[in-house]
Enzyme design. Structure first.
Site, PDB file in Angstrom:
ATOM      1  N   GLY A 214       0.777  -1.240   0.000  1.00 30.93           N
ATOM      2  CA  GLY A 214       0.000   0.000   0.000  1.00 30.93           C
ATOM      3  C   GLY A 214       0.805   1.286   0.000  1.00 30.93           C
TER       4      GLY A 214
ATOM      5  NE  ARG B   4     -10.731 -13.846 -13.204  1.00 34.52           N
ATOM      6  CZ  ARG B   4      -9.538 -13.509 -12.683  1.00 34.52           C
ATOM      7  NH1 ARG B   4      -9.359 -12.345 -12.139  1.00 34.52           N
ATOM      8  NH2 ARG B   4      -8.532 -14.357 -12.713  1.00 34.52           N
TER       9      ARG B   4
ATOM     10  NE  ARG C  83      -7.942 -12.282  -7.932  1.00 33.71           N
ATOM     11  CZ  ARG C  83      -7.583 -13.552  -8.112  1.00 33.71           C
ATOM     12  NH1 ARG C  83      -6.349 -13.925  -7.821  1.00 33.71           N
ATOM     13  NH2 ARG C  83      -8.426 -14.433  -8.577  1.00 33.71           N
TER      14      ARG C  83
ATOM     15  CG  HIS D 185       1.798  -1.197 -16.077  1.00 31.51           C
ATOM     16  ND1 HIS D 185       1.545  -2.499 -15.695  1.00 31.51           N
ATOM     17  CD2 HIS D 185       2.800  -1.268 -16.984  1.00 31.51           C
ATOM     18  CE1 HIS D 185       2.350  -3.313 -16.356  1.00 31.51           C
ATOM     19  NE2 HIS D 185       3.126  -2.586 -17.146  1.00 31.51           N
TER      20      HIS D 185
ATOM     21  CB  THR E 130     -10.468  -0.159 -20.991  1.00 28.34           C
ATOM     22  OG1 THR E 130      -9.211  -0.665 -21.463  1.00 28.34           O
ATOM     23  CG2 THR E 130     -10.461   1.365 -21.040  1.00 28.34           C
TER      24      THR E 130
ATOM     25  CG  LEU F 176      -4.085  -6.880 -18.191  1.00 26.74           C
ATOM     26  CD1 LEU F 176      -4.863  -6.572 -16.919  1.00 26.74           C
ATOM     27  CD2 LEU F 176      -3.520  -8.290 -18.158  1.00 26.74           C
TER      28      LEU F 176
ATOM     29  CD  GLU G  13       5.050   2.457  -9.171  1.00 23.34           C
ATOM     30  OE1 GLU G  13       4.073   2.178  -8.468  1.00 23.34           O
ATOM     31  OE2 GLU G  13       5.856   1.589  -9.567  1.00 23.34           O
TER      32      GLU G  13
HETATM   33  C1  GRF Z   1       3.579  -0.774  -7.679  1.00 21.19           C
HETATM   34  O1  GRF Z   1       4.854  -0.938  -8.231  1.00 21.19           O
HETATM   35  C2  GRF Z   1       2.552  -0.640  -8.763  1.00 21.19           C
HETATM   36  O2  GRF Z   1       3.028   0.006  -9.902  1.00 21.19           O
HETATM   37  C3  GRF Z   1       2.238  -2.075  -9.086  1.00 21.19           C
HETATM   38  O3  GRF Z   1       2.273  -2.732  -7.850  1.00 21.19           O
HETATM   39  C4  GRF Z   1       3.112  -2.024  -6.953  1.00 21.19           C
HETATM   40  C5  GRF Z   1       2.289  -1.707  -5.745  1.00 21.19           C
HETATM   41  O4  GRF Z   1       3.037  -1.189  -4.689  1.00 21.19           O
HETATM   42  N1  GRF Z   1       0.989  -2.151  -9.797  1.00 21.19           N
HETATM   43  P1  GRF Z   1       2.311  -0.620  -3.396  1.00 21.19           P
HETATM   44  O5  GRF Z   1       1.392  -1.711  -2.843  1.00 21.19           O
HETATM   45  O6  GRF Z   1       1.550   0.609  -3.768  1.00 21.19           O
HETATM   46  O7  GRF Z   1       3.427  -0.321  -2.428  1.00 21.19           O
END
Ligand code: GRF
Length: 217
Positions: free
Chosen positions: A12, A69, A95, A113, A145, A148, A178
């Site tokens: 998180g 699912r 997921r 991503h 969307t 994927l 990020e």
């Molecule tokens: C991040 O690198 C994100 O880009 C990817 O999963 C990771 C999640 O990290 N989709 P966190 O749980 O936010 O620390």
């Protein structure tokens, strides 16, 4: 008040980065937005504990407790809808979501991503970038969307790849960006500076500059 629901599966850190930005910038007062819930498909996710520490609702919807699912997604959608969110933020949510789920929330779901899309869709992006010998790598925030890792791009941050990098050092460098770019993108979407129109992310030049980061090694 605009309501944001965050979906996670693990540590998180992106959730924390967005919440810390929201607190620092006093989003509830300045842009009328707040994170109202963090939902995890893994009950043991560290991010759920962190959400509780912030006084945010932390809810587990354990995918393993469902036969299919579709059944998992139905429950997940019901929990999300109970919060009447304006924005659903996938932050390390691991997921795959079906078209049925995504179409319930068209233009409202964001994902981050860890690669410069459309390169390196899927998993293990940092090692694949090193193996490909690319000089730059990074991260992309996009609308979700049914395609994927293929939805309209909102924001990107680019970082150099160094000869000394391994997947861990590169992941660390990307993760720092990020945290910055995702908070910016969430803010831009919640204020309407970015909108989803006819399968595209629409914004003006100033917003596009704000949503492009060129990072350092
Ligand atoms: C991040 O690198 C994100 O880009 C990817 O999963 C990771 C999640 O990290 N989709 P966190 O749980 O936010 O620390």
């Amino acid at each position: 008040m605009k309501k944001i629901v965050v979906l996670i599966s693990g540590r998180g850190s992106n959730f924390v980065a967005i919440e810390e930005t929201a607190l620092r910038e006093a989003w509830s007062r300045t842009i009328g937005a707040q994170i109202v819930a963090v939902i995890s498909n893994r009950p043991e996710a560290k991010g759920l504990l962190l959400a509780k520490e912030y006084g945010i609702d932390a809810v587990a919807v354990d995918h393993k407790a469902f036969d299919s699912r579709e059944a998992f997604e139905e429950k997940l959608a019901q929990v999300i809808e109970s919060y009447e969110p304006d924005l659903i933020v996938l932050a390390g949510f691991m997921r795959i979501l079906t078209e049925g789920f995504v179409s319930r929330f068209t233009g409202k779901i964001l994902n981050i991503h860890p690669a410069i899309l459309p390169s390196f869709k899927g998993l293990d992006t940092h090692q694949r970038a090193i193996d490909a010998g690319v000089r730059v790598h990074g991260t992309t925030v996009h609308y979700v969307t049914a395609d994927l890792d293929g939805g309209p791009i909102i924001a990107q941050a680019v970082v150099p790849v160094l000869p000394s990098d391994d997947a861990h050092t590169l992941a660390d460098r990307v993760l720092g960006y990020e945290h910055q770019i995702y908070a910016r993108a969430v803010k831009a979407c919640v204020t309407g500076a970015v909108s989803y129109e006819n399968g595209r992310a629409v914004m003006d030049n100033e917003t596009a500059r704000y949503l492009t980061l060129l990072g350092k090694a």
